[in-house]
Write a protein that holds these residues in place. Sequence first.
Motif, PDB file in Angstrom:
ATOM      1  N   GLU A 114       9.752 -12.242   7.138  1.00 54.98           N
ATOM      2  CA  GLU A 114       8.783 -11.066   7.285  1.00 54.98           C
ATOM      3  C   GLU A 114       7.834 -11.486   6.079  1.00 54.98           C
ATOM      4  OE1 GLU A 114       9.053  -8.405   8.910  1.00 54.98           O
ATOM      5  OE2 GLU A 114      10.690  -8.968  10.179  1.00 54.98           O
ATOM      6  N   LEU A 115       6.693 -11.047   6.409  1.00 55.03           N
ATOM      7  CA  LEU A 115       5.353 -11.084   5.537  1.00 55.03           C
ATOM      8  C   LEU A 115       5.704  -9.912   4.692  1.00 55.03           C
ATOM      9  CD1 LEU A 115       2.364 -12.212   8.273  1.00 55.03           C
ATOM     10  CD2 LEU A 115       3.789 -13.408   6.691  1.00 55.03           C
ATOM     11  N   ASP A 116       5.115 -10.316   3.334  1.00 52.31           N
ATOM     12  CA  ASP A 116       5.114  -9.609   2.272  1.00 52.31           C
ATOM     13  C   ASP A 116       3.635  -8.883   2.429  1.00 52.31           C
ATOM     14  OD1 ASP A 116       4.846  -8.018  -0.155  1.00 52.31           O
ATOM     15  OD2 ASP A 116       5.268  -9.753  -1.321  1.00 52.31           O
ATOM     16  N   PRO A 117       3.761  -7.316   2.549  1.00 50.66           N
ATOM     17  CA  PRO A 117       2.335  -6.621   2.551  1.00 50.66           C
ATOM     18  C   PRO A 117       1.534  -6.843   1.479  1.00 50.66           C
ATOM     19  CG  PRO A 117       4.263  -5.405   3.386  1.00 50.66           C
ATOM     20  CD  PRO A 117       4.853  -6.528   2.626  1.00 50.66           C
ATOM     21  N   GLY A 118       2.255  -7.259   0.476  1.00 47.15           N
ATOM     22  CA  GLY A 118       1.538  -7.350  -0.916  1.00 47.15           C
ATOM     23  C   GLY A 118       0.602  -8.697  -0.897  1.00 47.15           C
ATOM     24  N   GLN A 119       0.786  -9.709  -0.167  1.00 43.49           N
ATOM     25  CA  GLN A 119       0.325 -10.731   0.062  1.00 43.49           C
ATOM     26  C   GLN A 119      -0.751 -11.021   1.317  1.00 43.49           C
ATOM     27  OE1 GLN A 119       0.702 -13.259  -2.114  1.00 43.49           O
ATOM     28  NE2 GLN A 119       2.047 -12.028  -3.172  1.00 43.49           N
ATOM     29  N   VAL A 120      -0.626  -9.773   2.047  1.00 45.14           N
ATOM     30  CA  VAL A 120      -1.769  -9.723   2.969  1.00 45.14           C
ATOM     31  C   VAL A 120      -2.779  -8.692   2.762  1.00 45.14           C
ATOM     32  CG1 VAL A 120      -1.821  -8.825   5.548  1.00 45.14           C
ATOM     33  CG2 VAL A 120       0.215  -9.956   4.757  1.00 45.14           C
ATOM     34  N   GLU A 121      -3.940  -9.311   3.196  1.00 47.36           N
ATOM     35  CA  GLU A 121      -5.111  -8.412   2.919  1.00 47.36           C
ATOM     36  C   GLU A 121      -5.137  -7.179   3.754  1.00 47.36           C
ATOM     37  OE1 GLU A 121     -10.046  -9.012   3.136  1.00 47.36           O
ATOM     38  OE2 GLU A 121      -8.612 -10.682   3.961  1.00 47.36           O
ATOM     39  N   GLY A 122      -5.269  -6.397   3.009  1.00 48.89           N
ATOM     40  CA  GLY A 122      -5.281  -4.802   3.512  1.00 48.89           C
ATOM     41  C   GLY A 122      -4.049  -4.170   3.480  1.00 48.89           C
ATOM     42  N   GLY A 123      -2.700  -4.813   2.808  1.00 49.43           N
ATOM     43  CA  GLY A 123      -1.594  -4.156   2.796  1.00 49.43           C
ATOM     44  C   GLY A 123      -0.743  -3.919   3.875  1.00 49.43           C
ATOM     45  N   GLU A 124      -0.351  -2.716   3.941  1.00 49.46           N
ATOM     46  CA  GLU A 124       0.527  -2.164   5.042  1.00 49.46           C
ATOM     47  C   GLU A 124      -0.355  -2.222   6.338  1.00 49.46           C
ATOM     48  OE1 GLU A 124       3.504  -1.805   5.537  1.00 49.46           O
ATOM     49  OE2 GLU A 124       4.309  -1.890   3.352  1.00 49.46           O
ATOM     50  N   GLU A 125      -1.627  -1.798   5.889  1.00 52.40           N
ATOM     51  CA  GLU A 125      -2.409  -1.599   7.381  1.00 52.40           C
ATOM     52  C   GLU A 125      -2.953  -3.103   7.563  1.00 52.40           C
ATOM     53  OE1 GLU A 125      -4.861  -0.076  10.303  1.00 52.40           O
ATOM     54  OE2 GLU A 125      -3.353   0.974   9.191  1.00 52.40           O
ATOM     55  N   GLY A 126      -3.024  -3.958   6.911  1.00 51.15           N
ATOM     56  CA  GLY A 126      -3.474  -5.277   7.448  1.00 51.15           C
ATOM     57  C   GLY A 126      -2.309  -6.081   8.118  1.00 51.15           C
ATOM     58  N   LEU A 127      -1.124  -5.682   7.713  1.00 48.58           N
ATOM     59  CA  LEU A 127       0.163  -6.395   8.338  1.00 48.58           C
ATOM     60  C   LEU A 127       0.354  -5.748   9.790  1.00 48.58           C
ATOM     61  CD1 LEU A 127       2.424  -7.974   7.970  1.00 48.58           C
ATOM     62  CD2 LEU A 127       4.036  -6.002   6.868  1.00 48.58           C
ATOM     63  N   ARG A 128      -0.026  -4.452   9.878  1.00 51.74           N
ATOM     64  CA  ARG A 128      -0.048  -3.917  11.321  1.00 51.74           C
ATOM     65  C   ARG A 128      -0.979  -4.627  12.329  1.00 51.74           C
ATOM     66  NH1 ARG A 128       0.994   0.874   8.549  1.00 51.74           N
ATOM     67  NH2 ARG A 128      -0.964   1.385   8.423  1.00 51.74           N
ATOM     68  N   GLU A 129      -2.179  -4.968  11.706  1.00 51.48           N
ATOM     69  CA  GLU A 129      -3.440  -5.592  12.417  1.00 51.48           C
ATOM     70  C   GLU A 129      -2.977  -7.134  12.367  1.00 51.48           C
ATOM     71  OE1 GLU A 129      -5.462  -3.941  14.304  1.00 51.48           O
ATOM     72  OE2 GLU A 129      -4.198  -2.183  13.566  1.00 51.48           O
TER      73      GLU A 129
END
Length: 317
Positions: free
Chosen positions: A227-242
Motif C-alpha cells: 500500500e502507498l503511504d498518502p503522506g508520500q504521494v503528491e496531493g495526499g489522499e486525493e492524489g492517491l485516489r488518482e
Amino acid sequence: MSRVLAIDTIFEDYTIQSAAINNSINLEVPLAPLHRALRSALSATSASLRLTKKNNVPLLSLTIIASTPLSSSGRTAGNLGADPRGSSNTNHGSGSNGFHDDDSLNEGPRNRNDVQRDSSTTIIQDVPVRVLSAASVEGIHEPHCPDPDVHILLPGLLQLKSISERFTRLALSANPKTNTRGLVQAGNVGPCPRLELAANMHGELRLGIKTDTLKIESKWKGLNNPELDPGQVEGGEEGLREHPSTKMKEKEGEEGWAIVRVEGRDWGRVLGVGRLGGRVVACFCHDHALILYVYLPDEDDADDQSVLTYYISSYSA
C-alpha cells in the motif's frame, strides 16, 4: 543505479574533513578495482579506508589486518619452507632472520595446538579515484520517471535469476542469428534475447520470452502489492485516489497488466543483488521503465534500512 546507505552500515567509526559546506567529499570510484580490494578483506580481523594522495594521484587506500597462524619457529604454519621475508608487513618472530633464537626447529614433534599462535599480516590496497567538485555533481540525479502503474513485492531474486537465465539460454539456442555468447553474428541483424516482465495490482507477476520460434512463460500468484503511504504521494489522499496504480487495480484482464521488456543478460546481472537478501519492490512504468527498490536488512536496527535502487529502461515491443 543509486544507493543510499546509513553510515554505520559500512563504518564502525569515521572522520571526514572537507572544505565543502556540508562537509562532504564526492568521489568517482572504478568498481572493478574496488571490488578486488574489498574481496581481499573478507577474512580480515580489521580494515580501514583512507583518502590519500601518491604522486599527486588521489587514492582510496585500504589497510587490511589479517590473522596468520604461525608455528613456534616463527614461520607461517603450513608453509615452513617459505621465505619469511616478503612484500607484506608481517611479524614473524623475535629473531632477526625470522626465527626464534632457541633453535626450536631441532626439537622433536610437538602437539600442533602447542606450537601454533597468531601473527598479523598487513596488506595495503590502493584504488585510484577521481575527486569531483560540488558543481560537477549538481547535475547528477535519479532518472525522472512517471508514477508507476504497478508496484509489487517480487519473489526470491535468485529464483527469478535462475529462470531468467534458463529462458535466455533457450532463446539463444532457438535463434540462429545469435551465437552461444548471445552476440549478433556477422551478417545478421537479430537482437539479443529480451525478457518480457508484466505485473498487475492483484498480486500476479509474469516472466516470459518470445521469439519467432519460441514462446515460454512463468507466472506467480499471491504476491503482495504494498500500500502507498498518502503522506508520500503528491496531493495526499486525493492524489492517491488518482494515482495510476489505484486505477490499474480497478482493471481486469490484460488491461490491468503493466509490461516492460529488458535485455536478458543485463536483467540477470541485476538479479545478482538477491544474494544480499532483503525485500525487493518492483515498480512498473508501463512500456517505459522498471524500478527496483532493494531494502537491505539492518541487524542492529530493523527500522533503519538501506535502499539500493535500480532503474531499467524498457525496450519497445
